[in-house]
Design a protein around this motif. Sequence first.
Motif, PDB file in Angstrom:
ATOM      1  N   ALA A 129      17.809  61.059  51.192  1.00  0.00           N
ATOM      2  CA  ALA A 129      16.660  60.215  51.528  1.00  0.00           C
ATOM      3  C   ALA A 129      16.884  58.797  51.039  1.00  0.00           C
ATOM      4  N   GLY A 130      17.492  58.665  49.861  1.00  0.00           N
ATOM      5  CA  GLY A 130      17.781  57.342  49.323  1.00  0.00           C
ATOM      6  C   GLY A 130      18.788  56.587  50.170  1.00  0.00           C
ATOM      7  N   LEU A 131      19.813  57.285  50.665  1.00  0.00           N
ATOM      8  CA  LEU A 131      20.811  56.645  51.516  1.00  0.00           C
ATOM      9  C   LEU A 131      20.193  56.179  52.832  1.00  0.00           C
ATOM     10  N   GLN A 132      19.319  56.995  53.396  1.00  0.00           N
ATOM     11  CA  GLN A 132      18.650  56.604  54.639  1.00  0.00           C
ATOM     12  C   GLN A 132      17.784  55.375  54.431  1.00  0.00           C
ATOM     13  N   SER A 133      17.096  55.333  53.277  1.00  0.00           N
ATOM     14  CA  SER A 133      16.257  54.181  52.962  1.00  0.00           C
ATOM     15  C   SER A 133      17.098  52.924  52.802  1.00  0.00           C
ATOM     16  N   MET A 134      18.259  53.057  52.147  1.00  0.00           N
ATOM     17  CA  MET A 134      19.151  51.911  51.955  1.00  0.00           C
ATOM     18  C   MET A 134      19.687  51.399  53.282  1.00  0.00           C
ATOM     19  N   ALA A 135      20.028  52.318  54.178  1.00  0.00           N
ATOM     20  CA  ALA A 135      20.548  51.924  55.480  1.00  0.00           C
ATOM     21  C   ALA A 135      19.491  51.176  56.286  1.00  0.00           C
ATOM     22  N   GLN A 136      18.256  51.670  56.251  1.00  0.00           N
ATOM     23  CA  GLN A 136      17.175  51.004  56.970  1.00  0.00           C
ATOM     24  C   GLN A 136      16.882  49.646  56.366  1.00  0.00           C
ATOM     25  N   ARG A 137      16.933  49.567  55.033  1.00  0.00           N
ATOM     26  CA  ARG A 137      16.716  48.302  54.332  1.00  0.00           C
ATOM     27  C   ARG A 137      17.769  47.270  54.727  1.00  0.00           C
ATOM     28  N   ALA A 138      19.048  47.705  54.817  1.00  0.00           N
ATOM     29  CA  ALA A 138      20.131  46.803  55.205  1.00  0.00           C
ATOM     30  C   ALA A 138      19.925  46.294  56.632  1.00  0.00           C
ATOM     31  N   TYR A 139      19.487  47.177  57.516  1.00  0.00           N
ATOM     32  CA  TYR A 139      19.227  46.768  58.897  1.00  0.00           C
ATOM     33  C   TYR A 139      18.089  45.765  58.964  1.00  0.00           C
ATOM     34  N   ASN A 140      16.994  46.077  58.266  1.00  0.00           N
ATOM     35  CA  ASN A 140      15.835  45.187  58.293  1.00  0.00           C
ATOM     36  C   ASN A 140      16.167  43.810  57.739  1.00  0.00           C
ATOM     37  N   SER A 141      17.041  43.764  56.733  1.00  0.00           N
ATOM     38  CA  SER A 141      17.384  42.493  56.100  1.00  0.00           C
ATOM     39  C   SER A 141      18.300  41.649  56.968  1.00  0.00           C
ATOM     40  N   GLY A 142      19.207  42.308  57.695  1.00  0.00           N
ATOM     41  CA  GLY A 142      20.221  41.546  58.405  1.00  0.00           C
ATOM     42  C   GLY A 142      20.006  41.366  59.888  1.00  0.00           C
ATOM     43  N   GLU A 143      19.144  42.166  60.490  1.00  0.00           N
ATOM     44  CA  GLU A 143      19.068  42.158  61.944  1.00  0.00           C
ATOM     45  C   GLU A 143      17.686  41.799  62.501  1.00  0.00           C
ATOM     46  N   THR A 144      16.720  41.475  61.650  1.00  0.00           N
ATOM     47  CA  THR A 144      15.375  41.223  62.147  1.00  0.00           C
ATOM     48  C   THR A 144      14.820  39.925  61.596  1.00  0.00           C
ATOM     49  N   SER A 145      13.744  39.459  62.234  1.00  0.00           N
ATOM     50  CA  SER A 145      13.076  38.252  61.771  1.00  0.00           C
ATOM     51  C   SER A 145      12.207  38.577  60.563  1.00  0.00           C
ATOM     52  N   ALA A 146      11.727  37.537  59.886  1.00  0.00           N
ATOM     53  CA  ALA A 146      10.869  37.736  58.720  1.00  0.00           C
ATOM     54  C   ALA A 146       9.591  38.484  59.105  1.00  0.00           C
ATOM     55  N   GLN A 147       9.032  38.161  60.283  1.00  0.00           N
ATOM     56  CA  GLN A 147       7.821  38.847  60.728  1.00  0.00           C
ATOM     57  C   GLN A 147       8.095  40.320  60.986  1.00  0.00           C
ATOM     58  N   GLU A 148       9.256  40.608  61.554  1.00  0.00           N
ATOM     59  CA  GLU A 148       9.622  41.999  61.810  1.00  0.00           C
ATOM     60  C   GLU A 148       9.878  42.740  60.498  1.00  0.00           C
ATOM     61  N   ARG A 149      10.455  42.039  59.521  1.00  0.00           N
ATOM     62  CA  ARG A 149      10.681  42.673  58.219  1.00  0.00           C
ATOM     63  C   ARG A 149       9.359  42.973  57.535  1.00  0.00           C
ATOM     64  N   LEU A 150       8.378  42.083  57.694  1.00  0.00           N
ATOM     65  CA  LEU A 150       7.058  42.318  57.124  1.00  0.00           C
ATOM     66  C   LEU A 150       6.405  43.530  57.791  1.00  0.00           C
ATOM     67  N   THR A 151       6.546  43.631  59.104  1.00  0.00           N
ATOM     68  CA  THR A 151       6.008  44.782  59.822  1.00  0.00           C
ATOM     69  C   THR A 151       6.664  46.069  59.348  1.00  0.00           C
ATOM     70  N   ALA A 152       7.992  46.025  59.156  1.00  0.00           N
ATOM     71  CA  ALA A 152       8.722  47.198  58.679  1.00  0.00           C
ATOM     72  C   ALA A 152       8.282  47.576  57.267  1.00  0.00           C
ATOM     73  N   PHE A 153       8.046  46.577  56.423  1.00  0.00           N
ATOM     74  CA  PHE A 153       7.563  46.833  55.066  1.00  0.00           C
ATOM     75  C   PHE A 153       6.218  47.547  55.106  1.00  0.00           C
ATOM     76  N   ARG A 154       5.319  47.093  55.957  1.00  0.00           N
ATOM     77  CA  ARG A 154       3.991  47.702  56.057  1.00  0.00           C
ATOM     78  C   ARG A 154       4.071  49.129  56.575  1.00  0.00           C
TER      79      ARG A 154
END
Length: 205
Positions: A129-154
């Motif tokens: 579960a931790g590895l999956q979370s890290m992978a999603q975090r890396a994607y959100n940080s490198g491939e999306t806009s700040a607004q999209e990252r905020l949406t993903a955080f929520r």
Amino acid sequence: MKRIDVSEDAYNHVTNILAGIAKPFHVRKGEYLQRAGTPATQVHWLASGVARSGFFNREGVEVTLRFYREGESATTLTDLISGESGQPAVQFLIAETPIHGFTLDWKTASDLRAQHEVMQNYHLNIAMAGLQSMAQRAYNSGETSAQERLTAFREEYPGLEARISQRAIASYLGITPQYMSRLRREAEAEAEANLEHQPAQARQA
């Protein structure tokens, strides 16, 4: 149990095994559970409250990696493994709210895990579960806009935004607190505009 995909029996079994080495702890908001530069030796299980993990980059800028909430172990696994040989932790763990929970000595917990197959499978699920979370975090940080990252955080941390500081969220998103305020204002304005364009009956409902 749903988050790490384990059965209720497995959860209860592991909890009963670890109960013998668990020690209660309490920290206030802003206190460290783990400091970077000091070997990590303890697992922190949260009964209530929110913790944040992160590190300082080469420029001295604080980078937030993730948040931990009730029912989770606030743990930086790589630091615990490094701590076995006395190496200092790279990440910090800090209380974003007052926290009540239990600490478990990592070495003692590891010895128990070696003796119980149910604990081995349980912690394997946690690691996955931790590895999956890290992978999603890396994607959100490198491939999306700040607004999209905020949406993903929520989506990942529903309800957490109201419990922690705007500065912590901005650090997680990789933006400034000022830009975080701007994103919130834009989101609120968009929500109001959408509401105004809805039929009167829909707004009343």
